[in-house]
Scaffold this active site. Structure first.
Site, PDB file in Angstrom:
ATOM      1  N   ARG A 241      -0.330  -8.345  13.496  1.00 33.59           N
ATOM      2  CA  ARG A 241      -1.010  -7.338  12.655  1.00 33.59           C
ATOM      3  C   ARG A 241      -1.910  -8.032  11.631  1.00 33.59           C
ATOM      4  NH1 ARG A 241       3.920  -4.387  10.432  1.00 33.59           N
ATOM      5  NH2 ARG A 241       2.428  -3.131   9.264  1.00 33.59           N
TER       6      ARG A 241
ATOM      7  N   LYS B 231       0.824  -1.225   0.000  1.00 30.72           N
ATOM      8  CA  LYS B 231       0.000   0.000   0.000  1.00 30.72           C
ATOM      9  C   LYS B 231       0.853   1.268   0.000  1.00 30.72           C
ATOM     10  CE  LYS B 231      -2.395  -0.552   3.797  1.00 30.72           C
ATOM     11  NZ  LYS B 231      -1.910  -1.832   4.307  1.00 30.72           N
TER      12      LYS B 231
ATOM     13  N   ARG C 174      -9.577   1.356   8.809  1.00 34.82           N
ATOM     14  CA  ARG C 174      -9.123   0.014   9.173  1.00 34.82           C
ATOM     15  C   ARG C 174     -10.161  -0.726   9.996  1.00 34.82           C
ATOM     16  NH1 ARG C 174      -3.293   1.161   8.975  1.00 34.82           N
ATOM     17  NH2 ARG C 174      -2.010  -0.636   9.314  1.00 34.82           N
TER      18      ARG C 174
ATOM     19  N   ARG D  26      11.034  -0.916  10.662  1.00 33.67           N
ATOM     20  CA  ARG D  26      10.017  -0.595  11.659  1.00 33.67           C
ATOM     21  C   ARG D  26       9.988  -1.680  12.734  1.00 33.67           C
ATOM     22  NH1 ARG D  26       4.608   0.666   8.227  1.00 33.67           N
ATOM     23  NH2 ARG D  26       3.745  -0.442  10.018  1.00 33.67           N
TER      24      ARG D  26
ATOM     25  N   ARG E 191      11.080  -5.167   4.871  1.00 30.58           N
ATOM     26  CA  ARG E 191      10.844  -3.768   4.493  1.00 30.58           C
ATOM     27  C   ARG E 191      11.809  -2.817   5.188  1.00 30.58           C
ATOM     28  NH1 ARG E 191       4.713  -2.193   4.626  1.00 30.58           N
ATOM     29  NH2 ARG E 191       4.804  -2.815   6.789  1.00 30.58           N
TER      30      ARG E 191
HETATM   31  P1  AMP Z   1       0.779   1.236   8.968  1.00 31.43           P
HETATM   32  O1  AMP Z   1       1.990   2.064   8.718  1.00 31.43           O
HETATM   33  O2  AMP Z   1      -0.396   1.650   8.138  1.00 31.43           O
HETATM   34  O3  AMP Z   1       1.050  -0.244   8.900  1.00 31.43           O
HETATM   35  O4  AMP Z   1       0.354   1.539  10.478  1.00 31.43           O
HETATM   36  C1  AMP Z   1       1.227   1.265  11.570  1.00 31.43           C
HETATM   37  C2  AMP Z   1       0.424   1.162  12.862  1.00 31.43           C
HETATM   38  O5  AMP Z   1      -0.222   2.412  13.128  1.00 31.43           O
HETATM   39  C3  AMP Z   1      -0.714   0.134  12.832  1.00 31.43           C
HETATM   40  O6  AMP Z   1      -0.274  -1.183  13.111  1.00 31.43           O
HETATM   41  C4  AMP Z   1      -1.601   0.691  13.934  1.00 31.43           C
HETATM   42  O7  AMP Z   1      -1.085   0.430  15.228  1.00 31.43           O
HETATM   43  C5  AMP Z   1      -1.509   2.199  13.681  1.00 31.43           C
HETATM   44  N1  AMP Z   1      -2.532   2.640  12.702  1.00 31.43           N
HETATM   45  C6  AMP Z   1      -2.313   3.186  11.474  1.00 31.43           C
HETATM   46  N2  AMP Z   1      -3.464   3.472  10.856  1.00 31.43           N
HETATM   47  C7  AMP Z   1      -4.452   3.091  11.708  1.00 31.43           C
HETATM   48  C8  AMP Z   1      -5.867   3.101  11.637  1.00 31.43           C
HETATM   49  N3  AMP Z   1      -6.525   3.570  10.552  1.00 31.43           N
HETATM   50  N4  AMP Z   1      -6.572   2.621  12.697  1.00 31.43           N
HETATM   51  C9  AMP Z   1      -5.938   2.153  13.795  1.00 31.43           C
HETATM   52  N5  AMP Z   1      -4.607   2.102  13.927  1.00 31.43           N
HETATM   53  C10 AMP Z   1      -3.852   2.568  12.892  1.00 31.43           C
END
Ligand code: AMP
Length: 223
Positions: free
Chosen positions: A172, A17, A92, A161, A128
Site C-alpha cells: 500500500r 487519517k 487517491r 484489517r 491498528r
Molecule cells: P483505507 O481504509 O482508506 O486505507 O482504504 C482501504 C482500501 O480500500 C485501499 O487500500 C484501496 O484498496 C481501497 N480504497 C479506498 N479508497 C480508495 C480510493 N480513493 N481509490 C482507490 N481505492 C480506494
C-alpha cells in the site's frame, strides 16, 4: 442553508487519517466520508460493488477509479452532505482529484495532508485495531483498548484489517508513492495544500489541524 464546507484529509496509510477524520468531523458537525469504510461496508454486506473491490483491497492495490467515483459521488449526493462533508481516503489518484475539482468548482475546500515518514507507517498500520460496529480505531501499542479486543467507544468487537498485514502495508505504501503522491503534489502546485506533521501526538495533530483550518477560514479558499 449556508454554503457547503468541504474538507479533504490526505496522507499515506497509517498516518492517522481515520482517527483524525472522525474527530474532526464530530468537532465540525460534518459527515465523515471514508471511501475505505464504504468499501468495507460493501464487502461485509456482500454487495456487487464489494465483490468487485475485494481483490484490489486485499492485495493493497487501489480500486479502479470509475468504481470509486461512482460510489463516492453517490454518497456525497445524500441529504446529510448538503451542508458539506469531510473526505478521508479520497482522492487517491490524479483522475480522482480532477473529477472532484470539476464537481466542486467554486465551492470552499480545505485540503490537509498528514505527513509521516515511511519507516513509522508499517508499525502504525500493523498495530491498528478497528471496531466492527462503529469503525473507531485503537492501536495495540499506542492506544490500546481498556479491555482487550473490545472497543472503548461502543463495546464492539475489535479486529485487524487483512490489509494491515505488514506485507500488504508495504504494498500500500508503494502504491501511495506511485499513484497518490503525484495527486498530493497536484494540490501543492495549486497552492491549496496545508501540510501537518503527523508524527506528533494525536492531540497535537488534532490541534494543528484545527489551527490550519481556522487560519484558512479567515484567509478564505475556493476550489
Ligand atoms: P483505507 O481504509 O482508506 O486505507 O482504504 C482501504 C482500501 O480500500 C485501499 O487500500 C484501496 O484498496 C481501497 N480504497 C479506498 N479508497 C480508495 C480510493 N480513493 N481509490 C482507490 N481505492 C480506494
Amino acid at each position: 442553508m449556508s454554503e457547503q464546507r468541504i474538507l479533504i484529509l490526505l496522507g499515506p496509510p497509517g498516518a492517522g487519517k481515520g482517527t483524525q477524520a472522525s474527530r474532526l468531523a464530530a468537532h465540525l458537525g460534518l459527515p465523515h466520508v471514508a471511501t475505505g469504510d464504504l468499501f468495507r461496508e460493501n464487502l461485509s454486506q456482500g454487495t456487487a460493488l464489494g465483490q468487485r473491490a475485494k481483490s484490489f483491497m486485499e492485495s493493497g492495490k487501489l480500486v479502479p477509479d470509475e468504481l470509486v467515483l461512482e460510489m463516492l459521488f453517490d454518497r456525497v449526493s445524500r441529504p446529510d452532505c448538503a451542508g458539506g462533508y469531510l473526505l478521508d481516503g479520497f482522492p487517491r489518484t490524479l483522475p480522482q482529484a480532477e473529477a472532484l475539482t470539476e464537481r466542486l468548482a467554486g465551492l470552499s475546500v480545505s485540503t490537509l495532508s498528514l505527513e509521516v515518514p515511511d519507516d513509522q507507517l508499517v508499525e502504525r498500520a500493523s498495530g491498528r485495531l478497528l471496531c466492527k460496529s462503529c469503525s473507531n480505531i485503537h492501536h495495540a501499542t499506542f492506544s490500546p483498548p481498556r479491555v482487550a479486543g473490545v472497543c472503548d467507544a461502543c463495546g464492539g468487537e475489535l479486529y485487524r484489517r487483512k490489509d494491515d498485514d505488514p506485507a500488504v502495508v508495504r504494498e500500500r505504501l508503494a502504491v501511495f508513492h506511485e499513484q497518490t503522491q503525484p495527486m498530493i503534489d497536484y494540490y501543492a502546485r495549486q497552492g491549496s495544500l496545508e501540510s501537518i506533521d503527523g508524527t506528533q501526538s494525536p492531540d497535537d495533530v488534532f490541534a494543528s489541524l484545527l489551527a490550519r483550518l481556522d487560519a484558512g477560514t479567515s484567509a478564505g479558499g475556493r476550489a
